[in-house]
Design an enzyme around this catalytic site. Structure first.
Site, mmCIF file in Angstrom:
data_model
loop_
_atom_site.group_PDB
_atom_site.id
_atom_site.type_symbol
_atom_site.label_atom_id
_atom_site.label_comp_id
_atom_site.label_asym_id
_atom_site.label_seq_id
_atom_site.Cartn_x
_atom_site.Cartn_y
_atom_site.Cartn_z
ATOM 1 N N GLY A 1 0.804 -1.223 0.000
ATOM 2 C CA GLY A 1 0.000 0.000 0.000
ATOM 3 C C GLY A 1 0.830 1.261 0.000
ATOM 4 O O GLY A 1 0.488 2.240 0.664
ATOM 5 N N ALA B 1 -1.007 4.467 -1.151
ATOM 6 C CA ALA B 1 -1.953 4.994 -0.149
ATOM 7 C C ALA B 1 -1.207 5.703 0.974
ATOM 8 O O ALA B 1 -1.625 6.776 1.420
ATOM 9 C CB ALA B 1 -2.800 3.859 0.418
ATOM 10 N N ASP C 1 -6.106 0.009 2.237
ATOM 11 C CA ASP C 1 -4.758 0.590 2.325
ATOM 12 C C ASP C 1 -4.779 1.969 2.982
ATOM 13 O O ASP C 1 -4.005 2.235 3.913
ATOM 14 C CB ASP C 1 -4.121 0.698 0.928
ATOM 15 C CG ASP C 1 -3.799 -0.662 0.333
ATOM 16 O OD1 ASP C 1 -4.236 -1.675 0.909
ATOM 17 O OD2 ASP C 1 -3.124 -0.718 -0.713
HETATM 18 O O1 PMV Z 1 -1.880 -7.355 -3.142
HETATM 19 P P1 PMV Z 1 -2.861 -6.346 -2.657
HETATM 20 O O2 PMV Z 1 -2.379 -5.548 -1.480
HETATM 21 O O3 PMV Z 1 -3.437 -5.520 -3.779
HETATM 22 O O4 PMV Z 1 -4.125 -7.149 -2.039
HETATM 23 C C1 PMV Z 1 -5.053 -7.848 -2.812
HETATM 24 C C2 PMV Z 1 -6.043 -8.456 -1.862
HETATM 25 C C3 PMV Z 1 -7.076 -9.364 -2.534
HETATM 26 O O5 PMV Z 1 -7.862 -9.926 -1.480
HETATM 27 C C4 PMV Z 1 -6.423 -10.486 -3.313
HETATM 28 C C5 PMV Z 1 -7.984 -8.585 -3.485
HETATM 29 C C6 PMV Z 1 -8.946 -7.635 -2.804
HETATM 30 O O6 PMV Z 1 -9.448 -6.745 -3.521
HETATM 31 O O7 PMV Z 1 -9.247 -7.770 -1.613
#
Ligand code: PMV
Length: 322
Positions: free
Chosen positions: A105, A108, A150
């Protein structure tokens, strides 16, 4: 800008986030548990005669976004939200230690800290709600339809539980002062959308087995909450291993992630798992503080980038410099 206020010099910092449990399952009605982690974006803001100049130390880019924008349109959007109409002049310098594209994140945290510093220069009361909302505007430009986790974690800090449609709930926890979290960046780029699609189609094909796994993932989150409240890091580590096993079974791991969690565990981590979308990106390992250097060193020797930070740290903070 608040009426009659002398513009201020301000510094703000905001932490990165990490998903501890429930990624992917959260897309299908489960809960996810996220934490702020002690890796920060820091922003210095000062008044300016005219213009709204943004400088990123990391990107080596300087841009005046007061009239138009090319690189920092997302931040401009946050500033517009903060200013609620007419932007006030300022110079904003961003310096972030959060790796980009590692599922932490970083965009963010930059938006939260920049919004907080900008609000502070204008003499506004900086609240987590205000800067979280402002950063969410920026995140919409960067990510399309972000969940909001985030910016929420970065602004409020601590541990958060969330379920789609229900919003975020702060979690009170026991002390986890004896452990640190290692973030292991595999350097393998991944697409969150692709991972979500892959997971979703397997879940459908698995039918009732998929539903059993979803229930199991929910039980893991529930158990993790108990472990967190008791400050039971050993239990938490074990649950991380199990959560990773399920995500692997759903097809969203990667050879490099398997290597990372294996080395971390073999070097003495309490537990390790992929974090976020998977198929690359980062793994996390929970490690007792006295072992952290050894575990990190073993991973670095194999070519992984390793970052470490405390869990559940405070959210955005602002200091007025004069
Ligand atoms: O990798 P990141 O921080 O973008 O997390 C994705 C999290 C998922 O559960 C895979 C997708 C979501 O939108 O929650």
């Amino acid at each position: 800008m608040r009426e009659g206020i002398r513009p201020l010099k301000c510094r703000a910092k905001a932490p990165a986030k990490v998903i501890l449990f429930g990624e992917h399952w959260v897309v299908h009605g489960g809960r996810a548990l996220a934490s702020a982690i002690g890796l920060y974006s820091s922003v210095y803001a000062e008044p300016l005669g005219e213009g709204l100049v943004v400088e990123s130390r990391n990107l080596g880019v300087v841009e005046d976004v007061s009239k138009s924008c090319r690189v920092f349109c997302n931040l401009r959007r946050s500033f517009e939200y903060i200013a609620d109409g007419v932007l006030w002049p300022a110079r904003i310098t961003v310096d972030s230690e959060i790796p980009v594209g590692a599922g932490l994140g970083s965009s963010a945290a930059v938006a939260v800290s920049a919004s907080a510093a900008y609000a502070c220069v204008g003499g506004l009361d900086v609240t987590p709600e205000l800067v979280s909302n402002a950063a969410y505007e920026s995140e919409k430009l960067v990510h399309g339809t972000p969940s909001g986790v985030d910016n929420t974690v970065s602004a409020f800090g601590g541990f958060l539980l969330y379920r789609r449609g229900e919003g975020f709930k702060a979690i009170r926890v026991g002390s986890l002062s004896d452990v640190t979290l290692l973030v292991i960046d595999t350097g393998v780029t991944r697409s969150t959308a692709k991972a979500v699609n892959l997971f979703t189609s397997r879940l459908k094909r698995l039918g009732s087995i998929g539903q059993d796994l979803l229930r199991l993932a929910e039980s893991i989150v529930e158990e993790a909450l108990h472990a967190l409240r008791k400050g039971d890091a050993v239990r938490l580590g074990e649950l991380m291993d199990v959560a990773h096993g399920l995500l692997n079974a759903m097809g969203v791991s990667h050879t490099e992630l398997e290597r990372a969690v294996h080395i971390a565990r073999a070097s003495g981590a309490l537990g390790a798992k992929l974090t976020g979308a998977g198929m690359g990106g980062s793994a996390i390992a929970l490690v007792e503080k006295e072992r952290a250097a050894t575990v990190a060193e073993n991973l670095r020797r194999l070519g992984f980038q390793v970052y470490s930070g405390a869990l559940g740290v405070q959210g955005v903070s602002v200091t007025v410099l004069e």
